[in-house]
Write an enzyme that holds these catalytic residues in place. Structure first.
Site, short mmCIF file in Angstrom:
data_model
loop_
_atom_site.label_atom_id
_atom_site.label_comp_id
_atom_site.label_asym_id
_atom_site.label_seq_id
_atom_site.Cartn_x
_atom_site.Cartn_y
_atom_site.Cartn_z
N CYS A 1 34.42 1.42 45.86
CA CYS A 1 33.60 0.67 46.71
C CYS A 1 34.31 0.69 48.13
O CYS A 1 33.68 0.72 49.09
CB CYS A 1 33.00 -0.35 46.35
SG CYS A 1 32.46 -0.50 44.33
N ASP A 2 35.31 -0.10 47.93
CA ASP A 2 36.04 -0.60 49.13
C ASP A 2 37.39 0.07 49.64
O ASP A 2 38.26 -0.41 50.50
CB ASP A 2 36.26 -2.36 48.72
CG ASP A 2 35.16 -2.91 48.40
OD1 ASP A 2 34.03 -2.83 48.94
OD2 ASP A 2 35.22 -3.68 47.40
N CYS B 1 36.84 -3.06 43.02
CA CYS B 1 36.36 -1.75 43.12
C CYS B 1 36.86 -0.77 43.92
O CYS B 1 36.42 -0.95 45.35
CB CYS B 1 34.85 -1.65 43.24
SG CYS B 1 34.10 -0.23 43.12
#
Ligand code: NAP
Length: 346
Positions: free
Chosen positions: A139-140, A136
């Site tokens: 997200c990261d 992701c």
């Protein structure tokens, strides 16, 4: 002790489950939505959604999901943490064993459990997932400012991840196992035209280096002029192998349907694990599964379209199908269902 006995349980709180919840709640079915292991589903991992009808400026994935949840709650849908671990779908009411230890009884079930990211199978991935290896970018990605990163895949997800990562990373290299992208033209063009996005064609990932303390530090990649180098490498064919220094690896190679809990039930799954729904006369698809009272919607039964808007549409179809089935079925009324003693307190 849990004493639930429902008309309708909706498994999954992604766009499909939420859409089913809105329709079912408006039909006074008092649906219970089980949020699943990834509450909100895949849209919560997306930045801007530009192709959802009614949002000409685009809408954040998280925002769209939160709005959907608010809308369902406003009509009376109830949300609960947990996912289904086992299901007894023969007979009425059906019984669902949850990850929380509770058991639910329900007359009808909408399966909208979606699909989860696939892993490549590279050495080191088990140890490094979440430590510089991710599925992701949204997200990261921000953890990789100034890094060189790899994105594995050649579809729309890989293009989207690469473009997002290019905001933070120094360079983004897309590893694709063939020399032709699967991504749509518009997404492929955007990635190809971006100065910080490069492509390694006919290339795959063999191993990721690093540790949970230091994160990802490098990778071993293989290439072969005819593509699919990993397969050839495993068969003992000579492929070009290279070590690269990278600070992050992102997987974007598609998804697996979340149907493990249906494997030992009469619900039919295809070879890839997607729920098979009935095709009615004249080939118009319905959301009915092989089990009376069980309906499926969204990515869990659709390996082809997999769009937020199609998943939402199918969620509404599943709720309408469930409503009609509940009205017409001669199954045991929920009111007469007895509570099942469980180990979990409630
Ligand atoms: P996808 O279209 O199935 O693409 C998966 C990619 O990963 C393919 O290029 C495939 O290679 C590669 N791949 C699969 N297994 C692999 C393995 N073991 N090792 C290396 N490479 C592997 O999946 P997706 O990109 O997640 O997209 C899924 C659906 O969502 C599509 O319908 C897509 O259009 C949609 N989507 C849309 C958007 C958007 O419009 N903004 C964004 C994301 C996704 P091959 O090509 O060789 O098979």
């Amino acid at each position: 002790m849990s004493t639930d006995a429902r008309d309708l349980v909706i498994a999954g709180s992604g766009v499909s489950g939420l859409s089913a919840a809105v329709y079912a709640a408006r039909a006074d079915l008092d649906p219970l939505v089980l949020e699943g292991d990834e509450p909100g589903g895949q849209l919560t991992l997306t930045t801007d959604v530009e192709n959802y009808l009614g949002f000409p400026e685009g809408v954040g994935g998280m925002d769209l999901i939160q709005r959907g949840k608010d809308q369902a709650e406003q009509f009376g849908a109830e949300f609960r943490h947990g996912s289904i671990e086992a299901a007894e779908l023969d007979g009425q009411p059906m019984e669902l064993s949850l990850s929380t230890g509770e058991t639910l009884r329900t007359r009808a079930l909408v399966v909208a459990t979606g699909a989860s990211a696939r892993w490549v199978g590279a050495d080191g991935e088990d140890e490094l997932m979440g430590y510089g290896l991710s599925t992701c970018a949204t997200c990261d990605g921000a953890f990789h400012r100034g890094d060189d990163v790899l994105v594995v895949g050649g579809g729309d997800s890989a293009m989207e991840e690469a473009l997002f990562l290019a905001k933070f990373a120094d360079t983004v290299t897309v590893l694709h196992r063939r020399d032709e992208l699967r991504a749509s033209e518009i997404m492929a063009d955007r990635a190809r035209e971006h100065d910080d996005v490069e492509f390694a064609w006919n290339t795959e990932l063999l191993e990721i280096h690093g540790s949970q303390d230091d994160g990802v530090t490098g990778a071993r990649i293989a290439s072969h002029p005819d593509g699919y180098p990993k397969e050839r490498h495993e068969d003992g064919t000579d492929v070009a192998v290279e070590e690269v220094d990278v600070g992050g690896v992102f997987y974007a190679i598609g998804h697996e349907p979340n149907t493990a809990f249906l494997r030992d039930t009469p619900v039919e799954l295809d070879d890839s694990g997607y729920v098979q729904t009935a095709r009615a006369e004249d080939a118009w698809a319905t959301t009915e599964t092989a089990v009376d009272g069980v309906f499926a919607a969204g990515d869990v039964m659709d390996p082809d379209y997999q769009q937020a808007v199609t998943a939402a549409g199918m969620g509404s179809m599943a709720a309408l199908d469930a409503e009609e089935w509940l009205e017409s079925s001669a199954s045991v009324p929920a009111e007469s269902a007895e509570a099942i003693p469980t180990e979990a307190g409630d």
